[in-house]
Motif scaffolding. Structure first.
Motif, PDB file in Angstrom:
ATOM      1  N   PHE A 119     -99.331 157.602  -9.853  1.00 29.15           N
ATOM      2  CA  PHE A 119    -100.285 156.387  -9.721  1.00 29.15           C
ATOM      3  C   PHE A 119    -100.080 155.344  -8.703  1.00 29.15           C
ATOM      4  N   ILE A 120     -98.841 154.666  -9.374  1.00 30.16           N
ATOM      5  CA  ILE A 120     -98.381 153.383  -8.608  1.00 30.16           C
ATOM      6  C   ILE A 120     -97.671 153.950  -7.240  1.00 30.16           C
ATOM      7  N   ALA A 121     -97.032 155.087  -7.065  1.00 30.36           N
ATOM      8  CA  ALA A 121     -96.514 155.435  -5.761  1.00 30.36           C
ATOM      9  C   ALA A 121     -97.694 155.629  -4.837  1.00 30.36           C
ATOM     10  N   LEU A 123    -100.509 153.818  -4.942  1.00 32.53           N
ATOM     11  CA  LEU A 123    -100.998 152.691  -4.676  1.00 32.53           C
ATOM     12  C   LEU A 123    -100.012 151.711  -3.476  1.00 32.53           C
ATOM     13  N   LEU A 124     -98.830 152.517  -3.262  1.00 34.83           N
ATOM     14  CA  LEU A 124     -97.877 151.833  -2.703  1.00 34.83           C
ATOM     15  C   LEU A 124     -97.569 152.768  -1.302  1.00 34.83           C
ATOM     16  N   LYS A 125     -98.489 153.499  -0.921  1.00 35.13           N
ATOM     17  CA  LYS A 125     -98.403 154.533   0.068  1.00 35.13           C
ATOM     18  C   LYS A 125     -98.419 154.031   1.367  1.00 35.13           C
ATOM     19  N   ASP A 126     -99.088 152.813   1.609  1.00 38.15           N
ATOM     20  CA  ASP A 126     -99.088 151.968   2.984  1.00 38.15           C
ATOM     21  C   ASP A 126     -98.589 150.802   2.837  1.00 38.15           C
ATOM     22  N   ALA A 127     -97.282 150.610   1.715  1.00 34.34           N
ATOM     23  CA  ALA A 127     -96.933 149.427   1.374  1.00 34.34           C
ATOM     24  C   ALA A 127     -95.594 148.910   2.272  1.00 34.34           C
ATOM     25  N   ALA A 128     -95.526 147.556   2.505  1.00 33.77           N
ATOM     26  CA  ALA A 128     -94.267 147.242   3.333  1.00 33.77           C
ATOM     27  C   ALA A 128     -93.082 147.559   2.662  1.00 33.77           C
ATOM     28  N   VAL A 131     -90.282 152.703  -1.387  1.00 35.66           N
ATOM     29  CA  VAL A 131     -90.595 153.165  -2.588  1.00 35.66           C
ATOM     30  C   VAL A 131     -89.717 154.358  -3.061  1.00 35.66           C
ATOM     31  N   ILE A 132     -89.146 154.340  -4.043  1.00 28.62           N
ATOM     32  CA  ILE A 132     -88.292 155.615  -4.598  1.00 28.62           C
ATOM     33  C   ILE A 132     -89.144 156.138  -5.772  1.00 28.62           C
ATOM     34  N   VAL A 133     -89.463 157.590  -5.914  1.00 29.36           N
ATOM     35  CA  VAL A 133     -89.965 158.259  -6.847  1.00 29.36           C
ATOM     36  C   VAL A 133     -88.989 159.324  -7.448  1.00 29.36           C
TER      37      VAL A 133
END
Length: 249
Positions: A119-121, A123-128, A131-133
């Motif tokens: 869910f958080i990942a 939210l960050l799909k277009d983030a600057a 992101v590591i999952v």
């Protein structure tokens, strides 16, 4: 989403079920308007409609819980975001307050976020930020990665700070969770010995759930709100837990 929608979500989550007529009385609008509101909120997966009432969804629905006590959780997340410095890698475990923290960090290209929450990942799909999952088994109810592979991945990743969610705390049990596999992931995070905060509103204190967090690696820092009872604060401090109480908006 307007203020009335947030009020409806909070009432339904607190009570589990609320009638249309009661929602109309509590919000000061007509039953026709409430039915329209419920149609929209059900469409967006915040609650479930039945004849004459609204029902809460599964408690693991993070998107729904983000809008319960939204302003308070946003204040907690803002305080946590201020602790993260340029160049750091931060682990964000899951839960509604942590999801709001992740959203506040989205525009920071100078940090890396590690999260087991899909869910958080998302939210960050277009983030600057990067992101590591970690890999592992996707627990569909919570949209989180769990299991031995997830634990192994966490052991191989370095992070400077971590923020976790908790479901309950009592002096006798310490911090507890509703889900054994998610608690196992948190234990792996605590074993890294990075500075770790439980990010949670004060309603979780006094509750107890089946699965205690690791007795070896303890949560030593908490960010919560100023409604925390004085006696609870005293007991936490006796157990050498540093508590930051953020003023309620």
């Amino acid at each position: 989403m307007n203020a009335r929608h947030q009020q409806i979500i909070q009432l339904v989550n607190m009570r589990g079920s609320v009638t249309v007529s009661e929602l109309a009385q509590l919000t000061g609008v007509s039953e026709v308007t409430i039915r329209q509101d419920l149609n929209l909120l059900e469409r967006d997966h915040f609650l479930r409609r039945v004849h004459g009432s609204a029902l809460a969804l599964d408690s693991d629905n993070v998107g729904m819980r983000m809008h319960t006590r939204y302003e308070l959780k946003q204040a907690l997340a803002s305080h946590a975001a201020g602790l993260i410095e340029s160049g750091e890698t931060v682990f964000i475990e899951g839960g509604s307050s942590n999801a709001l923290l992740a959203r506040l960090l989205a525009d920071r290209a100078d940090i890396t976020v590690v999260t087991v929450s899909h869910f958080i990942a998302h939210l960050l799909k277009d983030a600057a930020c990067d992101v590591i999952v970690p890999g592992g088994l996707l627990q569909k109810s919570s949209q989180s990665m769990v299991g031995p592979l997830t634990r192994h991945c966490i052991q191989q990743i370095h992070f400077h700070k971590a923020f976790i969610g908790v479901d309950g705390w009592q002096a006798e049990t310490g911090f507890t969770g509703r889900n054994m596999l998610r608690c196992d992931v948190v234990d792996a995070v605590l074993a890294k010995n990075a500075p770790t905060w439980a990010l949670t509103d004060a309603s979780k204190f006094g509750q107890i759930h089946p699965y205690p967090l690791s007795p070896v690696y303890q949560v030593k820092q908490v960010i919560t709100d100023s409604s925390l009872r004085a006696e609870t604060l005293r007991l936490l401090e006796e157990q050498e837990v540093a508590v930051t109480c953020v003023a309620q908006p």
